[in-house]
Design a protein around this motif. Structure first.
Motif, PDB file in Angstrom:
ATOM      1  N   THR A  77      50.300  36.953  73.086  1.00 37.89           N
ATOM      2  CA  THR A  77      49.591  36.061  74.006  1.00 37.89           C
ATOM      3  C   THR A  77      48.168  36.569  74.287  1.00 37.89           C
ATOM      4  O   THR A  77      47.269  35.764  74.546  1.00 37.89           O
ATOM      5  N   THR A  79      46.402  37.929  71.952  1.00 38.20           N
ATOM      6  CA  THR A  79      45.726  37.429  70.753  1.00 38.20           C
ATOM      7  C   THR A  79      45.403  35.945  70.898  1.00 38.20           C
ATOM      8  O   THR A  79      44.303  35.490  70.563  1.00 38.20           O
ATOM      9  N   GLY A  80      46.361  35.184  71.434  1.00 40.66           N
ATOM     10  CA  GLY A  80      46.132  33.760  71.667  1.00 40.66           C
ATOM     11  C   GLY A  80      45.019  33.512  72.667  1.00 40.66           C
ATOM     12  O   GLY A  80      44.203  32.587  72.507  1.00 40.66           O
ATOM     13  N   THR A  81      44.962  34.358  73.711  1.00 38.14           N
ATOM     14  CA  THR A  81      43.912  34.231  74.728  1.00 38.14           C
ATOM     15  C   THR A  81      42.527  34.356  74.095  1.00 38.14           C
ATOM     16  O   THR A  81      41.638  33.523  74.324  1.00 38.14           O
ATOM     17  N   ALA A  83      41.740  34.173  70.889  1.00 37.17           N
ATOM     18  CA  ALA A  83      41.498  33.147  69.878  1.00 37.17           C
ATOM     19  C   ALA A  83      40.920  31.900  70.540  1.00 37.17           C
ATOM     20  O   ALA A  83      39.973  31.281  70.023  1.00 37.17           O
ATOM     21  N   LEU A  84      41.448  31.556  71.705  1.00 37.23           N
ATOM     22  CA  LEU A  84      40.928  30.398  72.430  1.00 37.23           C
ATOM     23  C   LEU A  84      39.522  30.655  72.956  1.00 37.23           C
ATOM     24  O   LEU A  84      38.674  29.758  72.973  1.00 37.23           O
ATOM     25  N   VAL A 100      47.728  30.994  79.008  1.00 39.02           N
ATOM     26  CA  VAL A 100      48.230  31.966  78.039  1.00 39.02           C
ATOM     27  C   VAL A 100      47.998  33.389  78.544  1.00 39.02           C
ATOM     28  O   VAL A 100      48.859  34.264  78.417  1.00 39.02           O
TER      29      VAL A 100
END
Length: 443
Positions: A77, A79-81, A83-84, A100
Motif C-alpha cells: 500500500t 507502493t500504491g500511495t 504510484a498515485l 491507500v
C-alpha cells in the motif's frame, strides 16, 4: 541475527521517503495544481478517516494471519500511495491516495508486533532499539537528501516522489523475504496461560510465583494467542480491557496517550499547510530542515528517557499537565507568527515533548502490564486517539464541516492542548483531596 538485520533493512528503506517533508508543496505546485484549501479540506481528511476505519480489522487480522501478510500489505500500500502521487492527477485520485496511505498506516502495527514473535524476549530491548534507530536513520538520510536537492535546485518535488516510489517498491520485495511466524502446537494449559494472562496484572504474576510455573515469554504469547480458537481469543481480548478499571496508573497514562496522540497527529497532518501560508515561493521551501531537526530531537530525547530517574507516580500528573500547556502555547504561537523558522521551532518543540512523554507513557504502562496485553492496551489507546481525531478533523478541517482557515485550526489545536492540561490539573486537585479523605476514613 539474520532476521534482525533484515527487519532493520526493511525499516531503513521503508522510511527512506524524501518526498514526505514536501508533500503539501508538491500538491499545490504545477505538478498537481491543487489549492491549499482543497488539500486540507478535501484531501487530507481522507487519511484520518481511512486510518480509523482500517484500524479495527487490521488489529485483529494481524493476529489471525500471523503478521507477515499484513507487513506485505503495508509495503504494497505504500507502493500504491507513491504510484498515485507520481502518476495520479486531480482531487479524486489524491483522495484515493490518502485512503491507500491510511490502510498502510493501520498495517504498520504488524511490523512492530512481528518482532515480539520472532525475537527472544531477553533480546527485545536491544532489538527494539535497533529497529527504532533504523527508522530514524532512514528518515535522516531521506530528509537530508531532499533538502539538499531542493535547496541546490538539483531536483524537483516530482523527483523526490519518484525516489520515494522506488524505495517503497524495494520494501515490498524485501517484505516477501521476512521469515514467517511459525505455528506452535501447545497444550490446553499453555493456551489458557497465553491468552488468559492478558487480564492479569504484574502483581497477579507475583502472587503465582509459588506455583513454580515460569511465566510465558512474549515470544510464546504472540505465537500461541490464536491457538485456542478465534471465539476464545476475542472473548478474552475484550475481557482484557478490565485493566483500565483495575489500574488507575494505566488509565491516567492511557488518557494522556489518547488525547495527546489525537492532537499530535492533527498537527503533523496539517503543519505543512500552515507553513505554506508563510512561504511565498512554494518551489523553494526549507521543510526538510524542520523534519531533520524533528527526527534528531525525537531520537535523542526518546533514547535519553531511559536514563532519567523520575518518580512518575508522584510527578507524572504535573509533568503531563505542564507539558500539555507548553504544547498549547507553541501551537498558538505558530498560528499567529509569519516567521517560518519560528513555526518550524514550534513544530520541533511540540514533537520533542510528545516523543519524550510518549516514551515515558510506553514504559510506565508496560511496567504495569503482563507481557500478553502490551499490544492490546497500546492498540486501544491508538484507536481512541483516532476516534477523537476523526471527530476533530470532520468538525474543523473537512470541507463538509466548518472548514476553518488553517491558522484558526492551529488556534483550536492550541486550545485543545490547553484543555488536556486542564484535565490533568483537575485530576491532580481531585487526587489531593481524595487521599486525605481516604486516610481519615481508614483511621
Amino acid at each position: 541475527k539474520a532476521t534482525t538485520l533484515l527487519i532493520c533493512v526493511y525499516g531503513i528503506v521503508k522510511e527512506f521517503r524524501p518526498a514526505t517533508p514536501f508533500l503539501t508543496p508538491f500538491l499545490v505546485s504545477e505538478y498537481k495544481n491543487l489549492t491549499k484549501e482543497v488539500v486540507y479540506g478535501d484531501i487530507y481528511p481522507f487519511w484520518t478517516y481511512s486510518y480509523f476505519l482500517f484500524m479495527i480489522p487490521i488489529f485483529f487480522l494481524t493476529d489471525v494471519l500471523r503478521y507477515k501478510p499484513i507487513i506485505i500489505l503495508e509495503a504494497a500500500t505504500l507502493t500504491g500511495t507513491w504510484a498515485l502521487l507520481v502518476w495520479g492527477q486531480g482531487k479524486l485520485q489524491m483522495q484515493f491516495m490518502q485512503i491507500v496511505f491510511g490502510l498502510s498506516s493501520a498495517a504498520e502495527i504488524a511490523y512492530y508486533s512481528y518482532m515480539y514473535a520472532m525475537v527472544d524476549e531477553k533480546n527485545y530491548k536491544r532489538v527494539s532499539s535497533y529497529i527504532r534507530s533504523a527508522a530514524m536513520i532512514g528518515k535522516l538520510i531521506a530528509f537530508s537528501l531532499a533538502q539538499i536537492l531542493i535547496s541546490t535546485n538539483s531536483g524537483s518535488y516530482l523527483l523526490l516522489n519518484q525516489i520515494s516510489f522506488v524505495a517503497v517498491a524495494v520494501v515490498t520485495v524485501i517484505s516477501f523475504f521476512l521469515p514467517s511466524v511459525p505455528t506452535v502446537k501447545v497444550d490446553k494449559q499453555t493456551r489458557i496461560r497465553a491468552i488468559g494472562g492478558s487480564i492479569r496484572s504484574k502483581e497477579d504474576e507475583k502472587d503465582d510465583e509459588s506455583d513454580e510455573q515460569q511465566p510465558l515469554s512474549r515470544n510464546a504469547v504472540e505465537r500461541t494467542k490464536m491457538s485456542s480458537g478465534v471465539r476464545m481469543y476475542f472473548s478474552l481480548t475484550f475481557r482484557s480491557l478490565s485493566i483500565y478499571r483495575t489500574s488507575p496508573a494505566v488509565l491516567k497514562w492511557s488518557v494522556w496517550w489518547a488525547l495527546a496522540a489525537c492532537g499530535y497527529y492533527q498537527i503533523c497532518n496539517y503543519s505543512q499547510t500552515l507553513w505554506i501560508s508563510m512561504q511565498p515561493d512554494v518551489d523553494h521551501v526549507q521543510n526538510g530542515i524542520a523534519e531533520i531537526a524533528n527526527t534528531l530531537m525525537g531520537a535523542i530525547l526518546s533514547f535519553g528517557m531511559q536514563y532519567l530517574t523520575i518518580d512518575w507516580g508522584k510527578w507524572g500528573g504535573p509533568t503531563l499537565a505542564a507539558s500539555s500547556l507548553l504544547i498549547a502555547a507553541l501551537q498558538i504561537t505558530a498560528a499567529f507568527t509569519d516567521q517560518i523558522y519560528l513555526a518550524y521551532a514550534c513544530y520541533v518543540g511540540t514533537s520533542a515533548i510528545y516523543h519524550m512523554l510518549i516514551t515515558a507513557a510506553c514504559f510506565n504502562i508496560a511496567s504495569l502490564l503482563t507481557s500478553s496485553n502490551y499490544g492490546l492496551v497500546f492498540g486501544v489507546n491508538t484507536f481512541v486517539a483516532l476516534i477523537l481525531q476523526t471527530a476533530l478533523t470532520f468538525v474543523i478541517a473537512d470541507s463538509h464541516g466548518l472548514n476553518l482557515d488553517i491558522r484558526y485550526q492551529f488556534i483550536i489545536y492550541g486550545c485543545y492542548f490547553g484543555m488536556v492540561s486542564l484535565v490533568f490539573v483537575i485530576s491532580i486537585v481531585v487526587s489531593c483531596f481524595h487521599k486525605p479523605i481516604s486516610q481519615s476514613s481508614i483511621t
